[in-house]
Design an enzyme around this catalytic site. Sequence first.
Site, short mmCIF file in Angstrom:
data_model
loop_
_atom_site.label_atom_id
_atom_site.label_comp_id
_atom_site.label_asym_id
_atom_site.label_seq_id
_atom_site.Cartn_x
_atom_site.Cartn_y
_atom_site.Cartn_z
N ARG A 235 0.16 -39.13 12.62
CA ARG A 235 0.87 -40.24 13.29
C ARG A 235 1.07 -40.19 14.67
O ARG A 235 1.71 -41.03 15.25
CB ARG A 235 2.27 -40.54 12.49
CG ARG A 235 1.98 -41.12 11.16
CD ARG A 235 3.14 -41.48 10.31
NE ARG A 235 4.01 -40.27 9.96
CZ ARG A 235 3.58 -39.39 8.85
NH1 ARG A 235 2.59 -39.93 8.01
NH2 ARG A 235 4.16 -38.53 8.69
N ALA B 127 7.16 -31.52 0.07
CA ALA B 127 8.16 -31.28 -0.89
C ALA B 127 7.79 -31.21 -2.04
O ALA B 127 8.09 -30.13 -2.82
CB ALA B 127 9.38 -32.42 -0.60
N ASP C 200 12.61 -39.92 -4.99
CA ASP C 200 11.75 -39.71 -3.96
C ASP C 200 12.10 -40.51 -2.51
O ASP C 200 11.47 -41.37 -1.99
CB ASP C 200 10.32 -40.01 -4.30
CG ASP C 200 9.32 -39.81 -3.02
OD1 ASP C 200 9.55 -38.82 -2.25
OD2 ASP C 200 8.27 -40.09 -2.88
N CYS D 177 -6.08 -35.69 -10.57
CA CYS D 177 -7.23 -36.48 -9.80
C CYS D 177 -6.60 -37.88 -9.08
O CYS D 177 -6.96 -38.24 -8.13
CB CYS D 177 -8.13 -36.91 -10.84
SG CYS D 177 -8.98 -35.60 -11.60
N CYS E 4 -5.58 -39.06 -5.54
CA CYS E 4 -6.45 -39.33 -4.44
C CYS E 4 -7.59 -40.16 -4.79
O CYS E 4 -8.02 -40.96 -3.88
CB CYS E 4 -7.10 -38.02 -3.88
SG CYS E 4 -5.75 -36.95 -3.15
CA CA Z 1 8.06 -37.49 -1.20
#
Ligand code: CA
Length: 722
Positions: A153, A214, A341, A635, A638
């Site tokens: 970034r 994480a 999350d 898989c 991605c």
């Molecule tokens: Ca996360």
Amino acid sequence: MTRLRHPRRLTTLAMLLLVAGGGLSTWLPTENLGAAAPRFPAGYVDQARLDGAAREPQNWMSHGGTYQEQRFSALDQVNEGNVAKLGLAWSYQFDTNRGQEATPLVVDGVMYTSTAWSKVFALDARTGKELWRFDPKVPGDHAVFGCCDVVNRGVAVWKGRVFVGTIDGRLIALDARTGKPIWSVATTDPSKPYTITGAPRVFKDKVIIGNGGAEFGVRGYVTAYDTMTGRQAWRFYVTPPVPSAGPDHAASDPVMAMAAETWFGTGWHQTGGGGTVWDSMVYDPELDQLYIGTGNGAPWSRVVRSDGKGDNLFLASIVALDPDTGAYRWHYQETPGDSFDFTSTQQMTLATLTIDGKPRKVLLHAPKNGIFYVLDRQTGRLVSARNFTQTTWTDGIDLKTGRPNFTANAFYEAGEKLILPSSFGAHSWHPMSYSPKTGFVYLPVMQQPVKFAQDPNFHFTEGRQNFAVAFGVPSGPDVPKTGGALIAWDPIAQKEIWRVAQPEIWNGGALSTAGNLVFAGNAHGEFNAFRATDGKRLWTFRQQAGIMAGPISYAVGGVQYVAVIAGYGGGRPLMVRDQNRPQQAQPMGRMLVFRLGGHARIADTDLALPPANPPAESFAAAQIGTGAKLYYTHCVFCHGGMVMPDLRRSGALGDRDSWNQIVIQGALSANGMASFKRWLTSEDAEAIRAYVASDAKALKSEGHEMPVPQPLAQSRNKGQRY
Ligand code: CA
């Protein structure tokens, strides 16, 4: 630490130039372009310049434009009256089609940007001519530890050096004139599945970097290094050490006992608890303190991680630290005991707002959990909070305690629950912008409902994503819709002012300018300018690559430019295909730079994908079923989306040996496809081939794109995620 070279010192001549500065220029067509920059040596940015960055709107010297990270440009040569004449000044094509998330910096006519695979480029900001490039040569197979592509970034610039964090955990200082490395440090244990995608920040001769990973089983922290030598100054851990490990001998030691009291059980011992600081870190020159935004818990389910109780400090929090020592000052936890999350790593913006008639030094934050927070940054106390999107986990924040009221819907151990915002977040890393002119925050928002249930079969696997959650795709007439938008939000009134629907969920960050404009890209490759006051679209530039990154504005030679890096990828597009969009290859990433009257062009590229490639052989249903489960474990994160190769079209699909060479033997590891020998057997790989082959057959017979992956129902109990 590797000391590659003696630190470059400023020459006497350079010092004289610094003192003398440059005369006020007469070539600037408007006063608003700011005084001409003094003739600094290449990339010479120091504390005084960064403290006064608002006085140099022709430059964009730090990640968020200034230390306040408002991503507002005071330039107004391009404005609502003439933006229709904005055109491409130049573009620069990079050497990869992986996701592009960087915010470029511009210092005295030179653009510094990172790209995918942690590469760094210096370009002439007026012409786009390449001045130098640096490739840290990250091992391709480290990509397997990134949840969300090999993105980067951005860089930081300080006193003639350019700093970049690499996907394999290094922090490297480059000579701003040449791109040659000066020093390099390993900021993470290379044997652990850490990654770096965030931009470093600099202040007071220190450069700070966090990390990610994480879910893969790591413990979050930030580290500050001396900019000259690369020597570590301090480190602050986000989660407590496991009891058997003893103290860390780190800046966080004095508050780790307090943090440890909020953790229970032993589920977090294997993972380190998470809390990775993978994006936002902001230095506050007014209060001389540093804020870090911390990540989610690992694994996600608190039932597994912490016996279902405890706030789990300092997950999902903003923590204020002493910038010199890393000592704790205050924290505000946005999602106590996070099970969703809900990282708080999203952009932090500093501002002074008049609230109840008084100026307040505040921090503005719109994290994944869907709440817009205004914090008093002197004390860390909550000033106000309001949901900017639908939230099913909370019905509001108690302003006295600062804590959310959890709804019964938040506790999915009691049964499957539809969580909004889901783990994709109501807002992720995509930059927002605050305009002090309009007083609004321009925020890219997302909504994707997902069902969460406790995964009864969870077991920890280091190096793979650990959720302890079984996911489901909600369906039916009552399900909240999926989509993305750009909204203008009034942080004082805490209300939405306008909203522009975006074509898909995952779109570009925002820039606001004094020309009453907001610039933002979208998934379909449009770069738009909206009127800041009411959201009316005033200008559009179309090209092939989807845009996710935050735009910037700068000036060289009296001309205002607007720049954005184009290239699609990152978290969501890696694992989900958009249903309303024909699947196509991703074009190479590009820097796009615009000016009034610009008329440069870029040629379209052929984005056709190879056809489905099912082998003639047939596979047993049981083998296909096993393969489906493995596919959705290993898989899909991605290959399920729009960026990486679609395995149904793979040339290797018809050949058992070629497939095995890639999946087990690591034949393509340099490209980023690691060997999965650590997690899969050859039989497993063959089962995955069987599943993909059946899927390829379906794709071929349909003759068009398949929508959401079908076997989700089969995989629900194994903790897979689509
Ligand atoms: Ca996360």
